[in-house]
Enzyme design. Structure first.
Site, PDB file in Angstrom:
ATOM      1  N   CYS A  87       9.623   1.416  -2.068  1.00 14.09           N
ATOM      2  CA  CYS A  87       8.842   1.198  -0.855  1.00 14.09           C
ATOM      3  C   CYS A  87       8.040   2.452  -0.499  1.00 14.09           C
ATOM      4  O   CYS A  87       8.605   3.533  -0.339  1.00 14.09           O
ATOM      5  CB  CYS A  87       9.774   0.824   0.292  1.00 14.09           C
ATOM      6  SG  CYS A  87       8.954   0.794   1.884  1.00 14.09           S
TER       7      CYS A  87
ATOM      8  N   ASP B 114      -2.846   7.383   9.394  1.00 17.21           N
ATOM      9  CA  ASP B 114      -3.208   6.411   8.359  1.00 17.21           C
ATOM     10  C   ASP B 114      -4.192   7.062   7.381  1.00 17.21           C
ATOM     11  O   ASP B 114      -5.107   7.773   7.777  1.00 17.21           O
ATOM     12  CB  ASP B 114      -3.837   5.166   8.997  1.00 17.21           C
ATOM     13  CG  ASP B 114      -3.868   3.995   8.037  1.00 17.21           C
ATOM     14  OD1 ASP B 114      -3.098   3.029   8.252  1.00 17.21           O
ATOM     15  OD2 ASP B 114      -4.652   4.034   7.054  1.00 17.21           O
TER      16      ASP B 114
ATOM     17  N   THR C  21      -0.122  -5.104   3.890  1.00 15.70           N
ATOM     18  CA  THR C  21      -0.165  -4.597   2.513  1.00 15.70           C
ATOM     19  C   THR C  21       1.078  -3.789   2.151  1.00 15.70           C
ATOM     20  O   THR C  21       1.378  -3.616   0.971  1.00 15.70           O
ATOM     21  CB  THR C  21      -1.414  -3.707   2.287  1.00 15.70           C
ATOM     22  OG1 THR C  21      -1.394  -2.642   3.245  1.00 15.70           O
ATOM     23  CG2 THR C  21      -2.692  -4.507   2.433  1.00 15.70           C
TER      24      THR C  21
ATOM     25  N   HIS D 125       5.684  -1.959  10.229  1.00 11.31           N
ATOM     26  CA  HIS D 125       5.007  -0.803  10.828  1.00 11.31           C
ATOM     27  C   HIS D 125       4.059  -1.279  11.910  1.00 11.31           C
ATOM     28  O   HIS D 125       3.608  -2.423  11.918  1.00 11.31           O
ATOM     29  CB  HIS D 125       4.237  -0.006   9.763  1.00 11.31           C
ATOM     30  CG  HIS D 125       3.310  -0.841   8.947  1.00 11.31           C
ATOM     31  ND1 HIS D 125       3.753  -1.616   7.897  1.00 11.31           N
ATOM     32  CD2 HIS D 125       1.973  -1.040   9.028  1.00 11.31           C
ATOM     33  CE1 HIS D 125       2.721  -2.253   7.366  1.00 11.31           C
ATOM     34  NE2 HIS D 125       1.623  -1.931   8.032  1.00 11.31           N
TER      35      HIS D 125
HETATM   36  P1  AMP Z   1      -0.985  -2.984   6.715  1.00 16.15           P
HETATM   37  O1  AMP Z   1      -2.286  -3.276   6.006  1.00 16.15           O
HETATM   38  O2  AMP Z   1      -0.887  -3.507   8.096  1.00 16.15           O
HETATM   39  O3  AMP Z   1       0.212  -3.340   5.853  1.00 16.15           O
HETATM   40  O4  AMP Z   1      -0.971  -1.402   6.890  1.00 16.15           O
HETATM   41  C1  AMP Z   1      -0.678  -0.510   5.865  1.00 16.15           C
HETATM   42  C2  AMP Z   1      -1.424   0.745   6.195  1.00 16.15           C
HETATM   43  O5  AMP Z   1      -0.891   1.806   5.437  1.00 16.15           O
HETATM   44  C3  AMP Z   1      -2.929   0.688   5.880  1.00 16.15           C
HETATM   45  O6  AMP Z   1      -3.672   0.887   7.081  1.00 16.15           O
HETATM   46  C4  AMP Z   1      -3.127   1.816   4.879  1.00 16.15           C
HETATM   47  O7  AMP Z   1      -4.340   2.495   5.035  1.00 16.15           O
HETATM   48  C5  AMP Z   1      -1.928   2.698   5.167  1.00 16.15           C
HETATM   49  N1  AMP Z   1      -1.520   3.531   4.047  1.00 16.15           N
HETATM   50  C6  AMP Z   1      -1.328   3.144   2.759  1.00 16.15           C
HETATM   51  N2  AMP Z   1      -0.900   4.190   2.015  1.00 16.15           N
HETATM   52  C7  AMP Z   1      -0.810   5.246   2.872  1.00 16.15           C
HETATM   53  C8  AMP Z   1      -0.438   6.620   2.710  1.00 16.15           C
HETATM   54  N3  AMP Z   1      -0.041   7.114   1.532  1.00 16.15           N
HETATM   55  N4  AMP Z   1      -0.481   7.428   3.795  1.00 16.15           N
HETATM   56  C9  AMP Z   1      -0.874   6.945   4.996  1.00 16.15           C
HETATM   57  N5  AMP Z   1      -1.232   5.658   5.216  1.00 16.15           N
HETATM   58  C10 AMP Z   1      -1.205   4.824   4.172  1.00 16.15           C
HETATM   59 ZN    ZN Z   2      10.759   0.894   3.231  1.00 15.01          ZN
END
Ligand code: AMP
Ligand code: ZN
Length: 113
Positions: free
Chosen positions: A4, A30, A95, A100
């Site tokens: 994860c 983010d 995603t 979160h």
């Molecule tokens: P969701 O699309 O609601 O699942 O949000 C997942 C979020 O995680 C997205 O806004 C991504 O830009 C963010 N995200 C993915 N990888 C990372 C990372 N390594 N560091 C910070 N944010 C991330």
């Molecule tokens: Zn987790």
């Protein structure tokens, strides 16, 4: 959870820009901000999505909401305002399957409903 992304961010295995941390909650910027201020807030326990919230684990959501006022103060948006968003599942665009909450502020625009 071994595979994860957010568990790896919480453990420090994957770097992040930390905004706030306590024993239950971790918040970080983010990587692809959708607003001038865009922070992701996660519980330290692995729960896949809102679909997996139960009576037994729902305190994780309370922990997030208890941290939000302090996170908003750290970000300086407690007076101007912010939006909290949780995406659950495919049709909502989730995603990362570790529950979160997005804190969005700056020029979020009008209401979404
Ligand atoms: P969701 O699309 O609601 O699942 O949000 C997942 C979020 O995680 C997205 O806004 C991504 O830009 C963010 N995200 C993915 N990888 C990372 C990372 N390594 N560091 C910070 N944010 C991330
Ligand atoms: Zn987790």
């Amino acid at each position: 959870m071994a595979d994860c992304l957010f568990c790896k961010i919480i453990s420090g295995e994957i770097p992040s820009k930390k905004v706030f941390e306590n024993d239950k909650v971790y918040a970080f910027y983010d990587i692809a901000p959708q607003a001038p201020v865009h922070v992701v807030i996660v519980p330290k326990t692995h729960i896949e999505s809102a679909n997996e919230i139960t009576k037994e684990n729902s305190s994780a959501v309370a922990d997030i909401y208890e941290a939000i006022p302090e996170i908003a103060r750290i970000l300086g948006v407690e007076k101007s305002g912010y939006r909290i968003v949780n995406n659950c599942g495919k049709d909502a665009g989730q995603t990362v399957f570790h529950i979160h909450f997005h804190l969005l502020a700056g020029c979020v625009g009008g209401k979404m409903y």
